[in-house]
Design a protein around this motif. Structure first.
Motif, PDB file in Angstrom:
ATOM      1  N   GLN A   1     -13.947 -10.960 -11.139  1.00  0.00           N
ATOM      2  CA  GLN A   1     -14.341  -9.661 -10.948  1.00  0.00           C
ATOM      3  C   GLN A   1     -15.704  -9.232 -11.531  1.00  0.00           C
ATOM      4  O   GLN A   1     -16.593  -8.850 -11.121  1.00  0.00           O
ATOM      5  CB  GLN A   1     -13.138  -8.744 -11.481  1.00  0.00           C
ATOM      6  N   GLU A   2     -15.717  -9.775 -12.975  1.00  0.00           N
ATOM      7  CA  GLU A   2     -17.071  -9.840 -13.496  1.00  0.00           C
ATOM      8  C   GLU A   2     -18.218 -10.222 -12.936  1.00  0.00           C
ATOM      9  O   GLU A   2     -19.225  -9.876 -12.737  1.00  0.00           O
ATOM     10  CB  GLU A   2     -16.361 -10.412 -15.109  1.00  0.00           C
TER      11      GLU A   2
ATOM     12  N   HIS B   1      -6.842  -4.031   1.004  1.00  0.00           N
ATOM     13  CA  HIS B   1      -7.171  -3.388   2.361  1.00  0.00           C
ATOM     14  C   HIS B   1      -6.948  -3.845   3.585  1.00  0.00           C
ATOM     15  O   HIS B   1      -6.501  -5.152   3.480  1.00  0.00           O
ATOM     16  CB  HIS B   1      -8.927  -3.331   2.144  1.00  0.00           C
TER      17      HIS B   1
ATOM     18  N   GLY C   1     -17.768  -2.689  -0.873  1.00  0.00           N
ATOM     19  CA  GLY C   1     -16.462  -2.780  -1.690  1.00  0.00           C
ATOM     20  C   GLY C   1     -15.422  -2.871  -0.920  1.00  0.00           C
ATOM     21  O   GLY C   1     -14.207  -3.172  -1.528  1.00  0.00           O
ATOM     22  N   TYR C   2     -15.282  -2.620   0.556  1.00  0.00           N
ATOM     23  CA  TYR C   2     -14.298  -2.870   1.123  1.00  0.00           C
ATOM     24  C   TYR C   2     -13.621  -4.057   1.198  1.00  0.00           C
ATOM     25  O   TYR C   2     -12.381  -4.330   1.195  1.00  0.00           O
ATOM     26  CB  TYR C   2     -14.446  -2.172   2.604  1.00  0.00           C
TER      27      TYR C   2
ATOM     28  N   ILE D   1      -4.995  -7.459  -6.193  1.00  0.00           N
ATOM     29  CA  ILE D   1      -6.424  -7.138  -6.820  1.00  0.00           C
ATOM     30  C   ILE D   1      -5.809  -6.306  -8.042  1.00  0.00           C
ATOM     31  O   ILE D   1      -6.398  -6.618  -9.139  1.00  0.00           O
ATOM     32  CB  ILE D   1      -7.289  -6.430  -6.040  1.00  0.00           C
ATOM     33  N   GLU D   2      -5.014  -5.344  -8.085  1.00  0.00           N
ATOM     34  CA  GLU D   2      -4.865  -4.425  -9.305  1.00  0.00           C
ATOM     35  C   GLU D   2      -4.228  -5.209 -10.597  1.00  0.00           C
ATOM     36  O   GLU D   2      -4.063  -4.847 -11.520  1.00  0.00           O
ATOM     37  CB  GLU D   2      -3.670  -3.481  -8.871  1.00  0.00           C
TER      38      GLU D   2
ATOM     39  N   ARG E   1       0.736  -1.174  -0.216  1.00  0.00           N
ATOM     40  CA  ARG E   1       0.111  -0.060   0.040  1.00  0.00           C
ATOM     41  C   ARG E   1       0.908   1.245  -0.178  1.00  0.00           C
ATOM     42  O   ARG E   1       0.413   2.178  -0.702  1.00  0.00           O
ATOM     43  CB  ARG E   1      -0.849  -0.133   1.192  1.00  0.00           C
TER      44      ARG E   1
ATOM     45  N   LEU F   1     -11.994  -7.134 -17.281  1.00  0.00           N
ATOM     46  CA  LEU F   1     -11.996  -7.497 -15.879  1.00  0.00           C
ATOM     47  C   LEU F   1     -11.665  -9.315 -15.827  1.00  0.00           C
ATOM     48  O   LEU F   1     -12.251  -9.856 -16.784  1.00  0.00           O
ATOM     49  CB  LEU F   1     -13.520  -7.308 -15.400  1.00  0.00           C
TER      50      LEU F   1
ATOM     51  N   ILE G   1     -12.277 -11.262  -3.582  1.00  0.00           N
ATOM     52  CA  ILE G   1     -12.042 -11.796  -4.955  1.00  0.00           C
ATOM     53  C   ILE G   1     -10.630 -12.615  -5.058  1.00  0.00           C
ATOM     54  O   ILE G   1     -10.376 -13.733  -5.447  1.00  0.00           O
ATOM     55  CB  ILE G   1     -12.092 -10.883  -5.994  1.00  0.00           C
TER      56      ILE G   1
ATOM     57  N   THR H   1     -14.149  -6.550  -0.772  1.00  0.00           N
ATOM     58  CA  THR H   1     -14.144  -7.064  -2.108  1.00  0.00           C
ATOM     59  C   THR H   1     -12.800  -7.570  -2.766  1.00  0.00           C
ATOM     60  O   THR H   1     -12.842  -8.517  -3.146  1.00  0.00           O
ATOM     61  CB  THR H   1     -14.946  -6.042  -3.058  1.00  0.00           C
ATOM     62  N   PRO H   2     -11.866  -6.649  -2.738  1.00  0.00           N
ATOM     63  CA  PRO H   2     -10.564  -7.179  -3.312  1.00  0.00           C
ATOM     64  C   PRO H   2      -9.897  -8.364  -2.682  1.00  0.00           C
ATOM     65  O   PRO H   2      -9.550  -9.348  -3.321  1.00  0.00           O
ATOM     66  CB  PRO H   2      -9.628  -5.855  -3.016  1.00  0.00           C
TER      67      PRO H   2
ATOM     68  N   THR I   1      -3.224   0.307  -3.486  1.00  0.00           N
ATOM     69  CA  THR I   1      -4.079   0.553  -2.180  1.00  0.00           C
ATOM     70  C   THR I   1      -5.414  -0.094  -2.389  1.00  0.00           C
ATOM     71  O   THR I   1      -6.097  -0.212  -1.513  1.00  0.00           O
ATOM     72  CB  THR I   1      -4.463   2.181  -1.993  1.00  0.00           C
ATOM     73  N   GLY I   2      -5.494  -1.229  -3.356  1.00  0.00           N
ATOM     74  CA  GLY I   2      -6.453  -2.027  -3.360  1.00  0.00           C
ATOM     75  C   GLY I   2      -6.582  -2.958  -2.480  1.00  0.00           C
ATOM     76  O   GLY I   2      -7.498  -3.435  -2.035  1.00  0.00           O
TER      77      GLY I   2
END
Ligand code: FES
Ligand code: FES
Lengths: 772, 156
Positions: B87-88, B36, B99-100, B74-75, B27, B83, B106, B102-103, B33-34
């Motif tokens: 992700q899709e 978290h 969304g917090y 995630i990036e 980060r 995507l 996923i 989510t990365p 920063t994706g």
């Protein structure tokens, strides 16, 4: 408005999601400014103590440290943490942003270390020596109200912050006429909201411009701007609050905390950006908790099941200080004590008390889950007493659709409702009679199956301004740009609710344009007109209503110009699919063309005000009252006390739905939180006021395999309180699911003669009941 | 300490304090920063990344332990502006709200489907038990995982 439109009422995929699934959205900690200093806060280790001395010498000379501040530095310079709720005779203790000689809960901020990086700031915080003189501690709310309790705020001479009575009707005669009086003591345990993103603040002050920007993970950017400006003695228009992505709130970010003003003040001292990001431990200690009421409920009832009266004597555990809405939460409980039933006389006697714990405040549902849990738990107790089916008892006391607006003995008018419709739908989905037969069969085999029903109504779309301390309207601006793209500025501050999508759907349909041409901007007080924020299931029902009104103004103005451009009579124009079409010869002009003509006003009516933009502040005339029925089927393991949810059925009525996919998501998440209250979660302090559930290791936020599949359906009873006919859905799931789950598990234990168990219904507790 | 590692295919040579957590390296040093942070105690899974093809909670890995490793965050999932199927799927099935989580979620799902390309509902729910989501009640995440599995299997 039409609701079978291109976007409205459709399951439209969210416009927010691409950036979020790629991990490139920006939450507060993702915003990086050059030269940012990091703040770490030293917090009290004692629940109640005098601070004899603080030695910061070693911390100040620790590598990378720029400054260390204590209560003495901010005293008289930063205002107290605000409480906006006003109740007659309310005792409001002074709540300094850094403790001033005394601490009253574990986690109360004592000192702030500012350093070049967060590791160094933490190192230095460890070097601060605080000499405490411990005082007697009170953590039990009922004990705190007694005269022999240690007093937390000496200036009041008592721990009672307020007493509050609510309800109308002749309660004494209701109880005098009763065939039966059913009484139960109920505890609503303390909960932690646990947004997955903890709180965080980034502050940057420009001394030349005398302007400050404060990024904060909040639900109320504008209210925060006003409050923090007051705390800092700063002109409100020189403070800009920006709310970037917010990783969940659930009410815990509907607040103004010490750290926001403190970071602002520090930024003004050091003239560099300063950032504080809450750790999870701090989040447990110093972000508001929810619920925490303990009380006795009595119901007066006729033998045929007719409800006559309800009395609730309750002690609300406020914690050590009052946060923004702390004392208001139990008053919401008082408003909702009629549930979805006709109860002619209701009385709540509430005592709000201080304890040596973190403050309670709004957590998803905020006072209403307490009311619903209480009423729905009691309905089962009454049914048991009368040997009636709990469903029939409920049905018997429900108002009919023709009785709306329905007046309650708590002083409300429920806007609209068809409670039996949702009940019948849920019963059909569950095949209730068959379930009861299966349950009886299972019991014969020694299996402990329970069926729990909860029919709920909640108070949403907060709300008429008269009922809210800071007003309850909401604002929206619709700006059609010269190129025909549309910018929406909304005063609500979504943090997961998907209003960027829902609002674009509304504008897409109302202006007849591609919803991808709409940009929804929120959470920046320098861009967006003043707003109230997102809480109390109000985003769509109040914020969306403001949007509709603003869009109508835009269309009206565009129509005037369109008539001029088409050289026809305004009254003869129709507006459909983004085009104004004129009679008699069907000439047309698009809204985009009208917009351009409005910004380049070479051909406009006399006195035409250039531009195509409108703002509306929408004031709702009433709250809305969403409702529904939840049914939970569970099985308790005789050997272990483990609860397995076999089926969960929810039929909710939130009025018209703009995006059913988002509605379902809100209900899923709500049920999960309410069910977690029933089965798993509890904030526990020991008798010394030490927080025993201080990490996610100890506090049981449910995991995927601990939750069932939710079977959803809905009914639609629109409201006339707002032009969308939408009632709000953010809290419904939480409100319906706690009692449905609890009733189910307690029903499963009926063979053991169990009639009530306090939450959470953890295996150990159930095992003990079965093996006592 | 000097370390070198690859993050999403880009190599980083950097000098870090031995105590620096990998998540902070990602980060604050790499600016990604994706990934978290939701707890720093290995419970919530918000910080989940792939290290050498296996999921790991980057709040509980020291940056120095990742010396020489290939890290995917995630990036690194979307390729050529497309995507990743997972992700899709989260987008399609409304598997996220704030969304917090989510990365991390996923990344965990990618790991799960690598080990078990056709998981049952129960296996999915157990497979993501290291990742907390406070918003969704998990139901649409489960739907998203099933949809991901279909898409990934169709690609094979
Ligand atoms: S931040 Fe790593 S598991 Fe929570
Ligand atoms: S989407 Fe908010 S925590 Fe999962």
């Amino acid at each position: 408005m039409s609701f079978l439109a291109k976007y409205i009422g459709q399951k439209v995929k969210r416009t927010e999601d691409p950036r979020l699934v790629k991990g490139i959205g920006h939450y507060v900690d993702d915003i990086k400014l050059a030269d940012t200093l990091h703040v770490v806060i030293l917090r009290s280790q004692y629940a109640h103590a005098k601070i004899v001395s603080i030695n910061t010498d070693a911390a100040k000379t620790s590598p990378g440290v720029v400054a260390v501040y204590t209560g003495a530095d901010v005293a008289g310079k930063v205002g107290f943490v605000p409480c906006a709720a006003a109740l007659p005779g309310l005792n409001v203790p002074k709540y300094p942003v850094l403790a001033d000689g005394k601490v009253a809960f574990v986690g109360q901020p004592i000192a702030a270390v500012v350093a070049t990086d967060k590791y160094k700031a933490r190192d230095a915080a460890d070097l601060i020596e605080v000499d405490y003189d411990p005082l007697d501690v009170v953590t039990d709310a009922e004990a705190s109200a007694q005269s022999d309790s240690p007093v937390i705020h000496e200036e009041f001479g008592t721990n009672v912050a307020f007493t509050h009575q609510a309800g109308t009707g002749d309660i004494d005669s209701a109880f005098a006429q009763a065939d039966k009086i059913v009484k139960e003591k109920l505890n609503h345990q303390r909960l932690a909201p646990i947004s997955m993103e903890p709180r965080g603040v980034l502050a940057h002050y420009l001394p030349g411009e005398e302007q400050m920007t404060l990024w904060s993970s909040t639900q109320i950017p504008h209210l925060m701007r006003t409050q923090v400006a007051i705390m800092l003695g700063m002109a409100e228009n020189r403070l800009r609050v920006i709310t970037p992505e917010v990783g969940g709130g659930f009410g815990c970010k509907l607040n103004v905390y010490s750290e926001e003003a403190l970071l602002g003040w520090i930024a003004m001292q050091v003239h560099k950006p300063v950032k504080w990001i809450e750790s999870r431990r701090e989040n447990f200690q110093a972000t508001i908790h929810g619920r925490a009421q303990v009380g006795t409920c009595e119901i007066a009832v006729k033998n045929d099941g007719t409800l006559l009266g309800l009395r609730y004597n309750v002690t609300a555990d406020l914690g050590a200080y009052l946060q923004l809405l702390t004392p208001a939460i139990p008053t919401l409980t008082g408003l909702m004590l009629s549930g979805c039933y006709k109860i002619p006389a209701i009385q709540m006697n509430c005592v709000g008390v201080f304890t040596n714990k973190m403050s309670t405040d709004a957590y998803r549902g905020a006072g209403r889950p307490e009311a619903t849990y209480l009423v729905e738990r009691m309905m089962d107790c009454v049914a048991l007493e009368l040997k009636m089916d709990p469903v029939e008892l409920r049905r018997k006391n429900m108002p009919k659709p023709s009785e709306f607006p329905f007046p309650t003995a708590t002083g409300l008018f429920y806007d609209s409702g068809d409670y039996e419709k949702a009940l019948d739908k849920a019963l059909a989905m569950a095949d209730y009679q068959k379930l009861r037969a299966e349950q009886a069969e299972a019991r014969k085999q020694g299996r402990l199956i329970g069926i729990g029903v909860s029919t709920y109504v909640e108070i949403c779309a907060m709300g008429p301004s008269i009922a809210l301390p800071a007003g309850g309207w909401e604002s929206a601006t619709v700006r059609v740009e010269p190129t025909g793209k549309v910018t929406v500025l909304t005063g609500v501050s979504p943090h997961g609710q998907g209003e960027e999508t829902a609002f674009a759907q509304i504008i897409g349909d109302m202006l007849g344009i591609d919803m991808n041409d709409v940009l929804v901007i929120h959470g920046d007080t320098s861009i967006v007109q003043y707003g109230i924020g997102t809480f109390g299931s109000r985003g769509l029902a109040v914020g969306g209503a403001a949007l509709v009104k603003a869009a109508e103004k835009v269309v009206a103005k565009a129509k005037t110009l369109a008539a001029h451009l088409l050289q026809t009579d305004e009254a003869s124009l129709t507006f459909e699919n983004g085009k104004f079409v004129g009679a008699p010869n069907d000439k047309s002009v698009s809204i985009q063309e009208v917009a351009l003509a409005a910004y380049i006003p070479h051909n406009v009516p006399e006195d035409f005000e250039p531009g195509l933009t409108a703002t509306h502040f929408f004031e709702p005339k009433n709250f809305t009252f969403p409702s529904g029925t939840h049914i939970c089927v569970s099985e308790v393991d005789r050997e272990t006390g483990d609860v397995k949810i076999l089926r969960y059925i929810a039929v909710d009525d939130c009025g018209n739905q703009i995006n059913p996919m988002i509605v379902q998501g809100q209900i899923h998440g709500g049920i999960a939180q309410g069910m977690a209250q029933a089965l798993f979660e509890e904030v526990v302090y020991d008798e010394n006021g030490q927080l025993l559930t201080g990490e996610l290791m100890d506090y049981a936020v449910p995991k995927a395999h601990q939750l069932p599949f939710f079977e959803l359906d809905h009914t639609v009873t629109p409201t006339d309180v707002n032009p969308l006919g939408a009632k709000g859905v953010g809290e419904a799931g939480t409100i319906g699911s706690t009692p449905a789950t609890a009733n189910s598990v307690i029903d499963a234990l009926a063979p053991f003669g169990v009639t009530h168990v306090d939450l959470p219904l953890r295996p150990e507790k159930l095992w003990k009941l079965m093996n006592n | 300490m000097k370390i070198s590692l690859s993050i999403n295919g880009t190599s980083y040579d950097t000098d870090v304090e031995p105590r620096l957590l990998l998540v902070h390296l990602l980060r604050d040093v790499a600016g990604l920063t994706g990934t978290h942070i939701g707890c720093e105690t290995s419970i919530c899974g918000a910080c989940t990344v792939m290290i050498n093809g296996k999921t790991a909670k980057s709040c509980c890995v020291l940056a120095v332990q990742a010396d020489g490793a290939e890290v995917t965050t995630i990036e690194g999932m979307a390729q050529d502006g497309q995507l990743h199927p997972v992700q899709e799927a989260f987008w399609e099935k409304h598997g996220l709200q704030c969304g917090y989580c989510t990365p991390g979620m996923i990344m965990a799902v990618c790991g799960l489907l690598k080990d078990n390309p056709n998981p049952t509902d129960d296996q999915i729910r157990h497979g993501i038990e290291g990742n907390l989501c406070r918003c969704t009640g998990y139901q649409n995440i489960v739907e998203a995982v099933k949809y991901s599995a279909e898409k990934l299997n169709a690609q094979k």
